[in-house]
Design a protein around this motif. Structure first.
Motif, short mmCIF file in Angstrom:
data_model
loop_
_atom_site.label_atom_id
_atom_site.label_comp_id
_atom_site.label_asym_id
_atom_site.label_seq_id
_atom_site.Cartn_x
_atom_site.Cartn_y
_atom_site.Cartn_z
N GLU A 1 -0.01 5.63 -11.57
CA GLU A 1 -0.60 4.64 -12.22
C GLU A 1 0.78 3.42 -12.42
OE1 GLU A 1 -2.63 5.79 -15.66
OE2 GLU A 1 -4.44 6.71 -14.26
N GLN A 2 1.69 4.01 -12.48
CA GLN A 2 2.92 2.89 -12.70
C GLN A 2 2.95 2.02 -11.41
OE1 GLN A 2 4.86 2.60 -15.60
NE2 GLN A 2 3.47 3.57 -16.45
N LEU A 3 2.91 2.72 -10.21
CA LEU A 3 3.08 2.07 -8.94
C LEU A 3 1.69 1.00 -8.89
CD1 LEU A 3 3.73 5.16 -6.72
CD2 LEU A 3 5.25 3.29 -7.02
N ALA A 4 0.64 1.32 -9.21
CA ALA A 4 -0.36 0.48 -9.11
C ALA A 4 -0.40 -0.74 -10.28
CB ALA A 4 -1.90 1.17 -9.36
N SER A 5 0.24 -0.36 -11.30
CA SER A 5 0.56 -1.61 -12.30
C SER A 5 1.44 -2.55 -11.74
CB SER A 5 1.15 -0.92 -13.58
OG SER A 5 2.52 -0.58 -13.42
N LYS A 6 2.41 -2.19 -10.64
CA LYS A 6 3.09 -3.12 -10.10
C LYS A 6 2.73 -4.01 -8.68
CE LYS A 6 7.27 -2.77 -12.60
NZ LYS A 6 7.75 -4.12 -13.03
N ILE B 1 0.78 -1.15 0.03
CA ILE B 1 -0.02 -0.03 0.03
C ILE B 1 0.83 1.06 0.02
CG2 ILE B 1 -1.67 1.34 1.21
CD1 ILE B 1 -2.63 -1.45 2.48
N ILE B 2 0.50 2.29 -0.84
CA ILE B 2 1.17 3.39 -0.89
C ILE B 2 0.28 4.52 -0.59
CG2 ILE B 2 2.18 5.17 -2.47
CD1 ILE B 2 3.95 2.88 -2.35
N HIS B 3 0.77 5.36 0.45
CA HIS B 3 0.03 6.71 0.91
C HIS B 3 0.87 7.64 0.31
CE1 HIS B 3 -1.35 9.68 4.04
NE2 HIS B 3 -2.05 9.71 3.03
N PHE B 4 0.16 8.44 -0.78
CA PHE B 4 1.03 9.53 -1.40
C PHE B 4 0.44 10.98 -0.93
CE2 PHE B 4 1.44 12.28 -4.77
CZ PHE B 4 2.94 12.12 -5.31
N VAL C 1 -1.63 -0.73 -3.93
CA VAL C 1 -2.84 -0.11 -3.93
C VAL C 1 -2.26 1.36 -3.52
CG1 VAL C 1 -4.61 0.19 -2.13
CG2 VAL C 1 -3.66 -1.89 -2.42
N VAL C 2 -2.79 2.38 -4.28
CA VAL C 2 -2.23 3.70 -4.01
C VAL C 2 -3.28 4.38 -3.54
CG1 VAL C 2 -2.00 5.87 -5.29
CG2 VAL C 2 -0.88 3.54 -6.18
N ILE C 3 -3.01 5.03 -2.25
CA ILE C 3 -4.17 5.79 -1.72
C ILE C 3 -3.51 7.36 -1.63
CG2 ILE C 3 -5.37 6.32 0.52
CD1 ILE C 3 -5.04 3.45 1.05
#
Length: 255
Positions: A42-47, A20-23, A50-52
């Motif tokens: 979206e690059q992070l999500a493709s790997k 999970i990434i908190h950005f 979870v992007v928040i």
């Protein structure tokens, strides 16, 4: 990518998530991080992350902003954990901040009891209000206008209370407002061998790069060649940033 707004945050949940990434973005582009940082997130999500991405409006009270964005993140994470997607999964949580977003992650990690596998701090700056906000200098002689905490207070707080042991600091070679060097020294003294610093080609706005949809015509023309070259040049720095982030998040995964 399917962005969803959940309790005030912009969220992507990939299939089979691995973390999970908190950005948190920069001061004046953080109100719509799913747009301003779309390509990188979206690059992070493709790997598989979870992007928040938590939007916020900048004020002088950075402690209050840090408390608010953490509360919003926790509410959204709780909602996601109530769904079938994340239920019963233990996923490591990483903070990623750009510019002012770095300061907020530092405050969160210093003032609140949280669990993080690490933080990535990109283009950190910790300027006083008179240096960061136009026109403040004109009023500062009359009104005491300053961020809370001040730059010196922020450094002291991090030095004494910051609890996130593993950190990656990224600065860009052509970034005149970056202040990562002083922060790197503070963190390396606090957590020896757990703090990595990288200098990459680019500018303060490199993380804001977006995808350019270049469509060639029926025949490939010199103009098309110029467009392809421009796209390649524009994305060289952004792709290097992506590569370094992925390598730090998961050193054993292919780029």
């Amino acid at each position: 990518m399917d962005w969803k707004e959940i309790r005030g945050n912009w969220v992507i949940v990939p299939q089979n998530p691995i973390g999970i990434i908190h950005f948190l973005g920069g001061a004046f582009v953080a109100t719509a991080p799913h747009i301003t940082y779309r390509w990188l997130l979206e690059q992070l999500a493709s790997k598989g992350y979870v992007v928040i991405a938590t939007p916020f409006v900048n004020t002088l009270d950075h402690t209050a902003i840090a408390k608010s964005v953490l509360l919003n993140f926790d509410r959204t994470l709780e909602r996601l954990q109530d769904t079938a997607t994340l239920r019963k999964l233990y996923l490591p949580i990483y903070g990623i901040g750009h510019s002012m977003g770095c300061k907020l992650h530092l405050l969160i990690g210093s003032r609140f009891q949280i669990e993080r596998a690490g933080n990535i701090l990109i283009s950190f700056n910790n300027y006083a209000a008179r240096e960061a906000i136009p026109l403040v200098e004109q009023f500062n002689s009359t009104f005491a206008i300053e961020f809370t905490p001040t730059p010196l207070e922020t450094n002291k707080l991090v030095q004494e209370q910051y609890s996130i042991r593993r950190n990656l600091l990224i600065k860009f070679s052509n970034d005149t407002i970056d202040q990562s060097a002083a922060l790197t020294k503070i963190l390396q003294e606090r957590f020896p061998e757990m703090v990595t610093a990288q200098t990459l080609p680019g500018t303060h706005t490199t993380p804001l790069g977006q995808d350019i949809k270049w469509q060639t015509g029926a025949s490939f023309t010199p103009f098309d060649a110029l467009g392809q070259w421009f796209k390649q040049e524009a994305y060289r720095d952004l792709n290097e940033l992506k590569r370094i982030i992925f390598l730090w998040l998961n050193p054993l995964s292919p780029p």
